[in-house]
Design a protein around this motif. Structure first.
Motif, PDB file in Angstrom:
ATOM      1  N   ASN A   1       0.855  -1.180   0.000  1.00  0.00           N
ATOM      2  CA  ASN A   1       0.000   0.000   0.000  1.00  0.00           C
ATOM      3  C   ASN A   1       0.898   1.240   0.000  1.00  0.00           C
ATOM      4  OD1 ASN A   1      -1.374   2.280   1.624  1.00  0.00           O
ATOM      5  ND2 ASN A   1      -3.092   0.975   1.033  1.00  0.00           N
ATOM      6  N   TYR A   2       0.690   2.131  -0.952  1.00  0.00           N
ATOM      7  CA  TYR A   2       1.617   3.243  -1.162  1.00  0.00           C
ATOM      8  C   TYR A   2       1.751   4.108   0.086  1.00  0.00           C
ATOM      9  CZ  TYR A   2       3.996   6.969  -3.724  1.00  0.00           C
ATOM     10  OH  TYR A   2       4.918   7.900  -4.154  1.00  0.00           O
ATOM     11  N   ASP A   3       0.641   4.418   0.734  1.00  0.00           N
ATOM     12  CA  ASP A   3       0.675   5.284   1.922  1.00  0.00           C
ATOM     13  C   ASP A   3       1.356   4.589   3.104  1.00  0.00           C
ATOM     14  OD1 ASP A   3      -0.668   7.522   0.787  1.00  0.00           O
ATOM     15  OD2 ASP A   3      -2.539   6.415   0.920  1.00  0.00           O
TER      16      ASP A   3
ATOM     17  N   VAL B   1       6.625   0.197  -5.110  1.00  0.00           N
ATOM     18  CA  VAL B   1       5.489   0.328  -6.028  1.00  0.00           C
ATOM     19  C   VAL B   1       6.010   0.978  -7.302  1.00  0.00           C
ATOM     20  CG1 VAL B   1       3.188   1.262  -6.375  1.00  0.00           C
ATOM     21  CG2 VAL B   1       3.908   0.561  -4.084  1.00  0.00           C
ATOM     22  N   ASP B   2       6.018   0.231  -8.379  1.00  0.00           N
ATOM     23  CA  ASP B   2       6.612   0.690  -9.626  1.00  0.00           C
ATOM     24  C   ASP B   2       5.574   1.412 -10.477  1.00  0.00           C
ATOM     25  OD1 ASP B   2       8.142   1.131 -11.850  1.00  0.00           O
ATOM     26  OD2 ASP B   2       8.116  -0.949 -12.545  1.00  0.00           O
ATOM     27  N   PHE B   3       5.611   2.751 -10.444  1.00  0.00           N
ATOM     28  CA  PHE B   3       4.708   3.544 -11.277  1.00  0.00           C
ATOM     29  C   PHE B   3       5.330   3.888 -12.624  1.00  0.00           C
ATOM     30  CE2 PHE B   3       2.648   5.051  -7.161  1.00  0.00           C
ATOM     31  CZ  PHE B   3       1.558   4.226  -7.344  1.00  0.00           C
ATOM     32  N   GLY B   4       6.556   3.439 -12.851  1.00  0.00           N
ATOM     33  CA  GLY B   4       7.180   3.639 -14.143  1.00  0.00           C
ATOM     34  C   GLY B   4       7.699   5.049 -14.349  1.00  0.00           C
ATOM     35  N   PHE B   5       7.938   5.366 -15.617  1.00  0.00           N
ATOM     36  CA  PHE B   5       8.569   6.630 -15.988  1.00  0.00           C
ATOM     37  C   PHE B   5       7.675   7.830 -15.672  1.00  0.00           C
ATOM     38  CE2 PHE B   5       9.744   9.892 -19.130  1.00  0.00           C
ATOM     39  CZ  PHE B   5      11.091  10.027 -18.834  1.00  0.00           C
ATOM     40  N   PHE B   6       6.355   7.610 -15.716  1.00  0.00           N
ATOM     41  CA  PHE B   6       5.423   8.718 -15.525  1.00  0.00           C
ATOM     42  C   PHE B   6       4.829   8.727 -14.108  1.00  0.00           C
ATOM     43  CE2 PHE B   6       5.302   7.776 -20.112  1.00  0.00           C
ATOM     44  CZ  PHE B   6       5.749   9.002 -20.599  1.00  0.00           C
TER      45      PHE B   6
ATOM     46  N   LEU C   1      -3.068   1.074 -12.266  1.00  0.00           N
ATOM     47  CA  LEU C   1      -3.998  -0.046 -12.175  1.00  0.00           C
ATOM     48  C   LEU C   1      -3.282  -1.388 -12.175  1.00  0.00           C
ATOM     49  CD1 LEU C   1      -6.832   1.258 -14.531  1.00  0.00           C
ATOM     50  CD2 LEU C   1      -6.707   1.352 -12.048  1.00  0.00           C
ATOM     51  N   TYR C   2      -2.097  -1.445 -12.761  1.00  0.00           N
ATOM     52  CA  TYR C   2      -1.337  -2.685 -12.780  1.00  0.00           C
ATOM     53  C   TYR C   2      -0.632  -2.911 -11.441  1.00  0.00           C
ATOM     54  CZ  TYR C   2       1.768  -6.385 -14.446  1.00  0.00           C
ATOM     55  OH  TYR C   2       2.432  -7.570 -14.616  1.00  0.00           O
ATOM     56  N   SER C   3      -0.246  -1.829 -10.763  1.00  0.00           N
ATOM     57  CA  SER C   3       0.571  -1.937  -9.552  1.00  0.00           C
ATOM     58  C   SER C   3      -0.199  -1.694  -8.260  1.00  0.00           C
ATOM     59  CB  SER C   3       1.744  -0.939  -9.621  1.00  0.00           C
ATOM     60  OG  SER C   3       2.493  -1.113 -10.798  1.00  0.00           O
ATOM     61  N   ALA C   4      -1.365  -1.059  -8.332  1.00  0.00           N
ATOM     62  CA  ALA C   4      -2.055  -0.617  -7.116  1.00  0.00           C
ATOM     63  C   ALA C   4      -2.599  -1.798  -6.322  1.00  0.00           C
ATOM     64  CB  ALA C   4      -3.191   0.341  -7.468  1.00  0.00           C
ATOM     65  N   VAL C   5      -2.186  -1.899  -5.072  1.00  0.00           N
ATOM     66  CA  VAL C   5      -2.644  -2.969  -4.201  1.00  0.00           C
ATOM     67  C   VAL C   5      -4.096  -2.750  -3.794  1.00  0.00           C
ATOM     68  CG1 VAL C   5      -1.991  -1.898  -2.018  1.00  0.00           C
ATOM     69  CG2 VAL C   5      -1.895  -4.387  -2.252  1.00  0.00           C
ATOM     70  N   GLU C   6      -4.591  -1.528  -3.977  1.00  0.00           N
ATOM     71  CA  GLU C   6      -5.982  -1.234  -3.621  1.00  0.00           C
ATOM     72  C   GLU C   6      -6.965  -2.145  -4.363  1.00  0.00           C
ATOM     73  OE1 GLU C   6      -3.778   2.301  -2.288  1.00  0.00           O
ATOM     74  OE2 GLU C   6      -3.691   0.995  -4.025  1.00  0.00           O
ATOM     75  N   LEU C   7      -6.564  -2.635  -5.537  1.00  0.00           N
ATOM     76  CA  LEU C   7      -7.468  -3.482  -6.322  1.00  0.00           C
ATOM     77  C   LEU C   7      -7.476  -4.934  -5.841  1.00  0.00           C
ATOM     78  CD1 LEU C   7      -6.842  -2.235  -9.975  1.00  0.00           C
ATOM     79  CD2 LEU C   7      -8.380  -1.335  -8.233  1.00  0.00           C
ATOM     80  N   VAL C   8      -6.514  -5.311  -4.994  1.00  0.00           N
ATOM     81  CA  VAL C   8      -6.433  -6.702  -4.525  1.00  0.00           C
ATOM     82  C   VAL C   8      -7.646  -7.022  -3.654  1.00  0.00           C
ATOM     83  CG1 VAL C   8      -5.100  -8.365  -3.198  1.00  0.00           C
ATOM     84  CG2 VAL C   8      -3.926  -6.687  -4.621  1.00  0.00           C
ATOM     85  N   GLY C   9      -8.411  -7.999  -4.076  1.00  0.00           N
ATOM     86  CA  GLY C   9      -9.595  -8.395  -3.324  1.00  0.00           C
ATOM     87  C   GLY C   9     -10.764  -7.445  -3.459  1.00  0.00           C
ATOM     88  N   ALA C  10     -10.626  -6.400  -4.312  1.00  0.00           N
ATOM     89  CA  ALA C  10     -11.704  -5.409  -4.474  1.00  0.00           C
ATOM     90  C   ALA C  10     -12.692  -5.893  -5.525  1.00  0.00           C
ATOM     91  CB  ALA C  10     -11.115  -4.059  -4.887  1.00  0.00           C
ATOM     92  N   PRO C  11     -13.948  -6.125  -5.151  1.00  0.00           N
ATOM     93  CA  PRO C  11     -14.941  -6.590  -6.128  1.00  0.00           C
ATOM     94  C   PRO C  11     -15.497  -5.431  -6.945  1.00  0.00           C
ATOM     95  CG  PRO C  11     -15.961  -6.393  -3.976  1.00  0.00           C
ATOM     96  CD  PRO C  11     -14.509  -6.029  -3.800  1.00  0.00           C
ATOM     97  N   PHE C  12     -16.075  -5.756  -8.080  1.00  0.00           N
ATOM     98  CA  PHE C  12     -16.799  -4.764  -8.893  1.00  0.00           C
ATOM     99  C   PHE C  12     -18.285  -5.115  -8.801  1.00  0.00           C
ATOM    100  CE2 PHE C  12     -17.736  -3.112 -13.396  1.00  0.00           C
ATOM    101  CZ  PHE C  12     -18.069  -1.876 -12.913  1.00  0.00           C
ATOM    102  N   TYR C  13     -18.816  -5.725  -9.804  1.00  0.00           N
ATOM    103  CA  TYR C  13     -20.201  -6.202  -9.785  1.00  0.00           C
ATOM    104  C   TYR C  13     -20.260  -7.547 -10.494  1.00  0.00           C
ATOM    105  CZ  TYR C  13     -21.856  -1.603  -8.249  1.00  0.00           C
ATOM    106  OH  TYR C  13     -22.067  -0.451  -7.529  1.00  0.00           O
ATOM    107  N   GLY C  14     -21.298  -8.308 -10.185  1.00  0.00           N
ATOM    108  CA  GLY C  14     -21.539  -9.557 -10.904  1.00  0.00           C
ATOM    109  C   GLY C  14     -20.427 -10.561 -10.711  1.00  0.00           C
ATOM    110  N   TRP C  15     -19.855 -10.992 -11.838  1.00  0.00           N
ATOM    111  CA  TRP C  15     -18.874 -12.074 -11.832  1.00  0.00           C
ATOM    112  C   TRP C  15     -17.460 -11.616 -11.460  1.00  0.00           C
ATOM    113  CZ3 TRP C  15     -20.695  -9.271 -15.782  1.00  0.00           C
ATOM    114  CH2 TRP C  15     -19.780  -8.689 -16.650  1.00  0.00           C
TER     115      TRP C  15
END
Length: 493
Positions: free
Chosen positions: A270-272, A285-290, A397-411
């Motif tokens: 987690n970045y913070d 956390v690798d955010f790359g060149f930008f 979106l590729y590196s952010a741990v915030e998405l780990v285990g984070a559901p959206f909708y449906g499947w």
């Protein structure tokens, strides 16, 4: 029954056996009865295994009693420290076996898939040596130990922020070595297990790759699946490190010292939280060149999530925001595309009329562009200026741990994993195909046109294994781009 050679061989074997057994029976020295083995008492813990001491008695000071009579072997045992919800387990040969952090999504062992993720060794004149300590656990959050052969003392405790401080001290200067161990692995989200080393910047080495380097190191460790296990030096420390095909990273500290210390960290990336842990662990956390654009985009996702606790919706809103910010650049690109679309019939006539005269065709085409005020390259610059924004959000979106285990909708139950039914990649391919049909081209070559028709399919195949959150972003961005393009074309009409 036997020929002459076979008879000779048989007699030779028989005589050899008689001589051998006769010698053993009458002349060989009888083996002494085994001496009784005693085990030194240690703190009450769970035994993991028993192994002989690896310390060489020849390294002890000449004339000491220890040199004359080696110390009895010590049982290998595990000791566990606890503070709040943090835990740390190591054996008395300084092998780290387990850690617990309340912020982790996956357990420590899955980070490395190794029974010995890290071992500390002392380097003597005879090479690197395992140290066996007589350990004592002083309460739930402190371990101290002594190795009498080398006069080295050890202590470890968990700090308030979860970092585990370890220290080795001795009256004599020693060099030390760290051995990181892991198995090669690639996760469903495309994350590859690797070793990370922070010198001037973060260097990553895929586990099982044979590499060698040196430098002043701030921290180093194993990185996989949005989690980090690292050894943090108290200051920049000269080190030589080598990774092997066996999955190890051997770290030599070339400068001898009377004290060697550092902090062990196991945490979700987690970045913070990495910022709070300090020592530039945030660079894991690798955010790359930008990165200068990626961090504000991450902050935007986090801000929206506070009010709308669904990272899928947060991705959609941030994507729309990026499209609105870059719309002035896109407007110029779309306007140029519209002009190109208008002159397509005339371009087709020129290509048909001068198909056998390439130079004449080129001249007539350029005259048509000039007359219509169209430039086939004028739409490229605005697109190039938008690319940093798209690469930045891609890295977030590729590196952010915030998405780990984070559901959206449906499947979609985890935005850090790929879409299990590949619905989003198919929707993305459909949106790209629709945008492609709206975009004019300066060539009418049938072969090239067919190849371009397959591009969305190829892109969908590439994206099918990437995180669903990333595919969602590309789908939404493409769809919003189509609507923006339609608006610009309608305004141009």
């Amino acid at each position: 029954m036997f020929n002459q050679d076979q008879k000779r061989a048989f007699i030779a074997v028989l005589l050899s056996g008689i001589v051998l057994f006769g010698w053993q029976y009458y002349f060989a020295q009888k083996a002494p009865a085994p001496a009784a083995v005693t085990t030194q008492p240690v703190a009450t813990t769970t035994d993991l295994k028993e192994q002989p001491k690896t310390e060489n008695p020849a390294t002890l000071s000449a004339g000491t009693a220890a040199a004359a009579t080696p110390a009895a072997p010590i049982t290998i045992q595990a000791f566990t420290l606890k503070r709040d919800q943090y835990e740390f387990t190591l054996t008395n040969d300084l092998t780290v076996t387990d850690m617990k952090n309340p912020n982790s999504v996956f357990d420590f062992k899955s980070l490395t898939d190794s029974p010995a993720p890290l071992k500390l060794q002392v380097v003597t004149d005879y090479g690197a040596t395992d140290l066996l300590f007589q350990m004592e656990q002083q309460g739930p959050n402190k371990i101290v130990g002594t190795n009498q052969n080398f006069g080295v003392t050890f202590e470890a405790f968990i700090k308030e922020n979860g970092r585990v401080h370890v220290k080795l001290s001795s009256p004599k200067e020693f060099k030390y070595r760290l051995i990181f161990d892991a198995r090669p692995m690639k996760s469903d989200s495309g994350q590859i297990r690797h070793f990370s080393v922070l010198t001037k910047d973060v260097k990553t080495i895929e586990v099982s790759k044979d590499k060698e380097n040196d430098g002043n190191v701030n921290w180093m460790g194993t990185d996989y699946n949005f989690h980090l296990f690292a050894f943090v030096f108290p200051k920049e420390t000269p080190a030589r490190y080598k990774t092997t095909e066996a999955g190890q990273m051997l770290v030599e500290i070339p400068n001898a010292s009377k004290e060697f210390s550092g902090d062990l960290v196991f945490t979700k990336k987690n970045y913070d939280e990495l910022i709070a842990l300090g020592d530039n662990l945030k660079l894991a956390v690798d955010f790359g060149f930008f990165a200068i654009l990626a961090v504000p985009m991450l902050r935007a996702l986090q801000f929206i999530y506070k009010f709308i606790p669904n990272y899928g919706l947060a991705i959609i809103l941030v994507t729309i925001l990026i499209r609105l910010i870059t719309f002035p650049l896109q407007y110029k690109s779309f306007k140029s595309m519209k002009k190109m679309q208008t002159i397509q019939p005339e371009l087709a006539k020129i290509k048909e009329k001068y198909k056998d005269e390439p130079q004449k065709m080129q001249k007539e085409t350029m005259d048509l562009f000039k007359k219509a005020g169209a430039n086939p390259l004028s739409g490229c610059l605005p697109l190039l200026l938008q690319m940093p924004f798209f690469f930045a959000i891609y890295r977030v979106l590729y590196s952010a741990v915030e998405l780990v285990g984070a559901p959206f909708y449906g499947w979609i139950h985890d935005l850090s994993l790929h879409d299990p039914f590949y619905v989003l990649p198919l929707l993305m391919a459909g949106a790209m195909f629709a945008q492609q049909k709206m975009t004019p081209t300066t060539t009418m070559d049938p072969t090239q046109a067919k190849i371009m028709l397959f591009m969305p399919v190829i892109f969908a195949f590439i994206m099918k294994g990437l995180p669903a959150g990333l595919v969602l972003y590309i789908f939404v961005s493409t769809t919003v781009g189509i609507f923006q393009q339609m608006i610009v074309y309608k305004m141009a009409d």
